[in-house]
Scaffold this active site. Structure first.
Site, PDB file in Angstrom:
ATOM      1  N   CYS A 161       0.685  -1.125   0.264  1.00  0.00           N
ATOM      2  CA  CYS A 161      -0.082  -0.021   0.062  1.00  0.00           C
ATOM      3  C   CYS A 161       1.110   1.202   0.236  1.00  0.00           C
ATOM      4  CB  CYS A 161      -1.184   0.026   1.076  1.00  0.00           C
ATOM      5  SG  CYS A 161      -1.590  -1.994   1.647  1.00  0.00           S
TER       6      CYS A 161
ATOM      7  N   LYS B  34      12.925 -15.500  -9.581  1.00  0.00           N
ATOM      8  CA  LYS B  34      12.445 -14.002 -11.104  1.00  0.00           C
ATOM      9  C   LYS B  34      11.494 -14.914 -11.688  1.00  0.00           C
ATOM     10  CE  LYS B  34      13.505 -11.765  -9.220  1.00  0.00           C
ATOM     11  NZ  LYS B  34      14.223 -11.522  -8.105  1.00  0.00           N
TER      12      LYS B  34
ATOM     13  N   GLU C  29       7.579 -14.932 -10.279  1.00  0.00           N
ATOM     14  CA  GLU C  29       6.792 -14.003 -10.368  1.00  0.00           C
ATOM     15  C   GLU C  29       6.351 -12.626 -11.079  1.00  0.00           C
ATOM     16  OE1 GLU C  29       9.066 -10.868  -7.405  1.00  0.00           O
ATOM     17  OE2 GLU C  29      11.300 -12.103  -8.563  1.00  0.00           O
TER      18      GLU C  29
ATOM     19  N   GLU D  84      17.621 -17.855  -7.042  1.00  0.00           N
ATOM     20  CA  GLU D  84      16.650 -16.675  -6.842  1.00  0.00           C
ATOM     21  C   GLU D  84      16.187 -16.437  -9.003  1.00  0.00           C
ATOM     22  OE1 GLU D  84      16.233 -14.126  -6.186  1.00  0.00           O
ATOM     23  OE2 GLU D  84      16.357 -12.535  -7.352  1.00  0.00           O
TER      24      GLU D  84
ATOM     25  N   ARG E 259       4.381  -0.862  -4.897  1.00  0.00           N
ATOM     26  CA  ARG E 259       3.700  -1.121  -3.019  1.00  0.00           C
ATOM     27  C   ARG E 259       2.305  -1.608  -3.338  1.00  0.00           C
ATOM     28  NH1 ARG E 259       6.494   1.673   0.880  1.00  0.00           N
ATOM     29  NH2 ARG E 259       5.233   1.171   2.019  1.00  0.00           N
TER      30      ARG E 259
ATOM     31  N   HIS F 198      17.051 -36.802  -6.000  1.00  0.00           N
ATOM     32  CA  HIS F 198      16.093 -37.210  -4.500  1.00  0.00           C
ATOM     33  C   HIS F 198      13.718 -36.954  -4.474  1.00  0.00           C
ATOM     34  CE1 HIS F 198      19.603 -38.788  -2.146  1.00  0.00           C
ATOM     35  NE2 HIS F 198      20.134 -37.482  -2.680  1.00  0.00           N
TER      36      HIS F 198
ATOM     37  N   TRP G 111      -3.025  -2.558  -2.048  1.00  0.00           N
ATOM     38  CA  TRP G 111      -2.569  -3.892  -2.096  1.00  0.00           C
ATOM     39  C   TRP G 111      -3.791  -4.794  -1.073  1.00  0.00           C
ATOM     40  CZ3 TRP G 111      -1.064  -7.796   1.358  1.00  0.00           C
ATOM     41  CH2 TRP G 111       0.108  -9.099   0.274  1.00  0.00           C
TER      42      TRP G 111
ATOM     43  N   ASN H  55      -1.905   2.670   5.867  1.00  0.00           N
ATOM     44  CA  ASN H  55      -0.675   1.035   5.707  1.00  0.00           C
ATOM     45  C   ASN H  55      -0.750   0.449   6.693  1.00  0.00           C
ATOM     46  OD1 ASN H  55       0.684  -0.311   4.483  1.00  0.00           O
ATOM     47  ND2 ASN H  55       2.235   1.066   4.003  1.00  0.00           N
ATOM     48  N   GLY H  56      -0.051  -0.668   6.990  1.00  0.00           N
ATOM     49  CA  GLY H  56      -0.340  -2.187   7.870  1.00  0.00           C
ATOM     50  C   GLY H  56      -1.294  -2.447   8.144  1.00  0.00           C
TER      51      GLY H  56
ATOM     52  N   LYS I  45       6.319  -4.274  -3.571  1.00  0.00           N
ATOM     53  CA  LYS I  45       7.048  -4.077  -3.639  1.00  0.00           C
ATOM     54  C   LYS I  45       7.694  -4.532  -2.048  1.00  0.00           C
ATOM     55  CE  LYS I  45      11.130  -3.099  -4.912  1.00  0.00           C
ATOM     56  NZ  LYS I  45      12.206  -4.352  -6.035  1.00  0.00           N
TER      57      LYS I  45
HETATM   58  C1  F6R Z   1      11.941 -10.711  -5.301  1.00  0.00           C
HETATM   59  C2  F6R Z   1      11.788 -10.163  -4.177  1.00  0.00           C
HETATM   60  C3  F6R Z   1      11.106 -10.357  -2.948  1.00  0.00           C
HETATM   61  C4  F6R Z   1      12.006  -9.273  -2.245  1.00  0.00           C
HETATM   62  C5  F6R Z   1      11.340  -9.833  -0.819  1.00  0.00           C
HETATM   63  C6  F6R Z   1      11.955  -8.974   0.961  1.00  0.00           C
HETATM   64  O1  F6R Z   1      11.771 -10.365  -6.240  1.00  0.00           O
HETATM   65  O2  F6R Z   1      11.670  -8.534  -4.121  1.00  0.00           O
HETATM   66  O3  F6R Z   1      11.450 -11.690  -2.408  1.00  0.00           O
HETATM   67  O4  F6R Z   1      13.458  -9.788  -2.164  1.00  0.00           O
HETATM   68  O5  F6R Z   1      10.009  -9.562  -0.676  1.00  0.00           O
HETATM   69  O6  F6R Z   1      12.060  -7.337   0.225  1.00  0.00           O
HETATM   70  P1  F6R Z   1      13.212  -6.648   1.370  1.00  0.00           P
HETATM   71  O7  F6R Z   1      14.625  -6.492   0.411  1.00  0.00           O
HETATM   72  O8  F6R Z   1      12.738  -5.064   0.708  1.00  0.00           O
HETATM   73  O9  F6R Z   1      13.311  -6.530   2.191  1.00  0.00           O
END
Ligand code: F6R
Length: 646
Positions: free
Chosen positions: A2, A523, A526, A519, A27, A542, A96, A122-123, A641
């Protein structure tokens, strides 16, 4: 999670609010809304979907069309003579969803029974159900399923209004009650997290803000004040900022700014300068922020390293660690905690710290860490990694460790963020804002900083000058090597075209590149919504190998390193079962050609640094698959984000 914007100033609030929402859209983006003061009224507009839907609702699809129901809000068009409504006070929100589906009714801002108090939040208010029941018993009528609406009704309950609605038993009395006092009383009853902005019909010149657990910054422009969940919504209008801390309330009017705590004790705050450049927050000709941020990596990694290495001494210079450098000598165990991509960077760090600094290290998802009974003593340090510095789980893990007297360290990108302020010592990434929801340049920078921390701690222990020198020398070469990899963008796009219709992927790697596999898989899933699983290559036999057939490709991260031969054996196992293989291999590796269907070459580097190089092509691969599918690369569905809820 949010985004909130509030505006008070001499200009029209609407363009500032919409611009702020666009910048905060990353966000959260399932619905949005604005409440704007117009004359003696406060009017609101809300829409489901992205900010564009809200704009269309306000201004009409054809911006010149008089059909917009909100045409009275102004004649917004793209001509240089923009005319906006005169309202100079307003709040806005991009959501969100946490409580209640994405709908107009649940979109913020929310109001009280009389439509006088408008609030964006927000929260999560954890005790909202209980509060709502009590308020309903008193006659309050709720219009949404959100936890947020409770706050507006609570304030109303403490605020003496002239009550025009007999069914509502809010405190009777004359108009003109104490807004700040009512807000404080309401806040005392809330359990959970909030960043709040609110306006009230009785106050044409006032905006209030409060913070507990969700970020809020107040930008101080020449003729205007902008309150937002993060500075990217502020930088176009103000260069000075005050970061609210938990438990603080701000009362902002045109000529005054007062910050106090929940008990009305005044607090003096430091005004800080925002050092982000506006250009850093824009796309600069790239079709998506993600691609721009992938291509920024040669520079962003260099920015993370610059000034932090002493080549001849084979040492790392981390100014943010100076205040605790003595304590760090006594540390004999490190727990790294983080979420998602940042946690993958932490896993690379675990291998580095154990191999080169000789410090036993474990990595734990922040969301799990706080619910364990972690065994921490005075010689344990907790290292939190977070791009946003606002991730609720990571913040909670830090607080848990602090309770147990652990030294808390961090790698954080957003300056002044909650985590940055909570930890004892840390290193900033210095990579500028990361806008795309999928994290790219933050990961490579986090791994680079992990290498610096390894040298820093290693040299305090038994790491030799030669080893320190070698790591630093190789680290300094990484930005140029990433450039070479990015030069293969077109070839990587062609590989993406070949595999775009696959429905499943394995990502396989060993040792330092097991986290790279995690990772790469994260990527892809997501942003392309293709199922992808990261697995240690040796673990595949396994169970997971049962899935392999010609329609289930595997991405192998197999540079020429200490586990190369083992990886090759695992690749053979996949090939002999008809699986297709994309390999990320070291330049000059001819042998791999006999097995892999497609190969992406990366330059040779020190084994511990290979995750930085090997991740870049995987970022590009995921990007192209998503773009080829026509998906919203920068704002994938269901994500946000900065995850400021648990
Ligand atoms: C994936 C991604 C998330 C963040 C995670 C932690 O691309 O962006 O998995 O890495 O939400 O976020 P931060 O680094 O802001 O604590």
């Amino acid at each position: 999670m949010c985004g909130i914007v509030g505006y008070l100033g001499e200009n029209s609030a609407l363009p500032a609010l919409i611009d702020g929402l666009r910048r905060l859209e990353y966000r959260g983006y399932d619905s949005s809304g604005i409440a704007l003061r117009l004359g003696s009224d406060i009017q609101s507009v809300k829409a489901v979907g992205k900010i564009k839907a809200l704009e269309e609702k306000i201004f009409g699809k054809d911006v010149k069309s008089p059909q917009s129901p909100f045409a009275k809000w102004g004649n917004y068009n793209k001509s240089p003579q923009l005319q906006y409504p005169r309202g100079c006070l307003g709040i806005a929100h991009t959501r969100w969803a946490t409580h209640g589906e994405p709908s107009e009714a649940n979109a913020h801002p929310h109001s009280d029974c009389l439509g006088k108090i408008w609030i964006a939040h927000n929260g999560i208010i954890e005790n909202y159900k209980e509060l709502k029941e009590k308020l309903e018993e008193k006659g309050h009528k709720f219009k949404s399923e959100t936890d947020t609406e409770v706050i507006a009704h609570l304030i109303e309950d403490f605020y003496p209004h002239t009550n025009t609605n007999d069914n509502v038993s809010v405190g009777a009395g004359k108009s003109g009650g104490d807004l700040a006092g009512s807000l404080r009383k309401a806040l005392k009853l809330l359990e959970g997290a909030y960043g709040i902005v609110l306006i009230h019909e009785d106050y044409p010149d006032k905006i209030m803000a409060a913070k507990m657990g969700s970020p809020l910054a107040i930008g101080l422009g020449d003729t205007e004040t902008i309150i937002a969940s993060d500075v990217s919504a502020i930088i176009t209008r103000a260069k000075q900022v005050i970061y609210l801390d938990d438990g603080e309330v701000a009362e902002i009017s045109k000529n005054d700014l007062r910050i106090f705590n929940i008990d009305n004790v005044k607090i003096e705050k430091k005004i800080e300068e925002i050092d982000w450049d506006m250009g850093e927050a824009e796309k600069k000709g790239f079709p998506h922020f993600m691609l721009k941020e992938i291509f920024e990596q040669p520079e962003s990694i260099m920015n993370s390293i610059r000034g932090r290495v002493m080549e001849r001494e084979g040492k790392a210079k981390l100014g943010g660690f100076d205040s605790v450098s003595k304590k760090l000598r006594d540390i004999n165990r490190i727990i790294i905690t983080a979420c998602g991509t940042a946690m993958h960077a932490g896993l690379v760090g675990e291998y580095m710290l154990e191999e080169y600094a000789g410090i036993p290290t474990e990595v734990e998802y922040a969301s799990e860490f706080r619910y364990r009974r972690p065994i921490i003593d005075k010689n344990t340090a907790l290292l939190a990694i977070s791009q946003s510095g606002e991730t609720a789980d990571t913040l909670a893990a830090i607080r848990e460790a602090k309770e147990k007297n652990a030294l808390t360290l961090g790698i954080v990108n957003v300056v002044g963020s909650s985590i940055a302020r909570e930890i004892d010592a840390g290193a900033y990434n210095h990579i500028g804002p990361e806008i795309s929801v999928a994290s790219t340049k933050a990961f490579t920078s986090q791994v680079a900083i992990m290498a610096l921390i390894t040298v820093y701690l290693g040299r305090q222990r038994r790491m030799s000058l030669i080893t320190g020198e070698r790591i630093i020398k190789e680290l300094l070469l990484i930005p140029e090597k990433i450039k070479d990899i990015l030069g293969q963008n077109n070839e990587i796009k062609k590989i993406a075209e070949k595999y775009v219709n696959a429905e499943n992927f394995f990502y396989l790697g060993r040792k330092y590149n097991y986290p790279t596999a995690l990772e790469g898989a994260l990527k892809l899933k997501e942003i392309s919504y293709i199922h992808a699983e990261g697995i240690p290559s040796g673990e595949m036999k396994h169970g997971s190998i049962a899935m392999i057939d010609e329609n289930f490709p595997s991405v192998f991260i197999c540079p020429r390193d200490s586990v190369y031969e083992k990886n090759i054996s695992n690749m053979e196992e996949i090939k002999s079962r008809g699986g297709r293989v994309i390999a990320v291999a070291t330049e000059g590796d001819e042998r791999i050609k006999e097995m892999a269907d497609d190969i992406i070459y990366i330059p040779k580097t020190l084994e511990m640094l290979t995750p930085i190089l090997a991740t870049a092509p995987l970022q590009l691969f995921a990007y192209h698959v998503s773009a080829l599918k026509g998906l919203d690369v920068d704002k994938p569905r269901n994500l946000a984000k900065s995850v400021t809820v648990e």
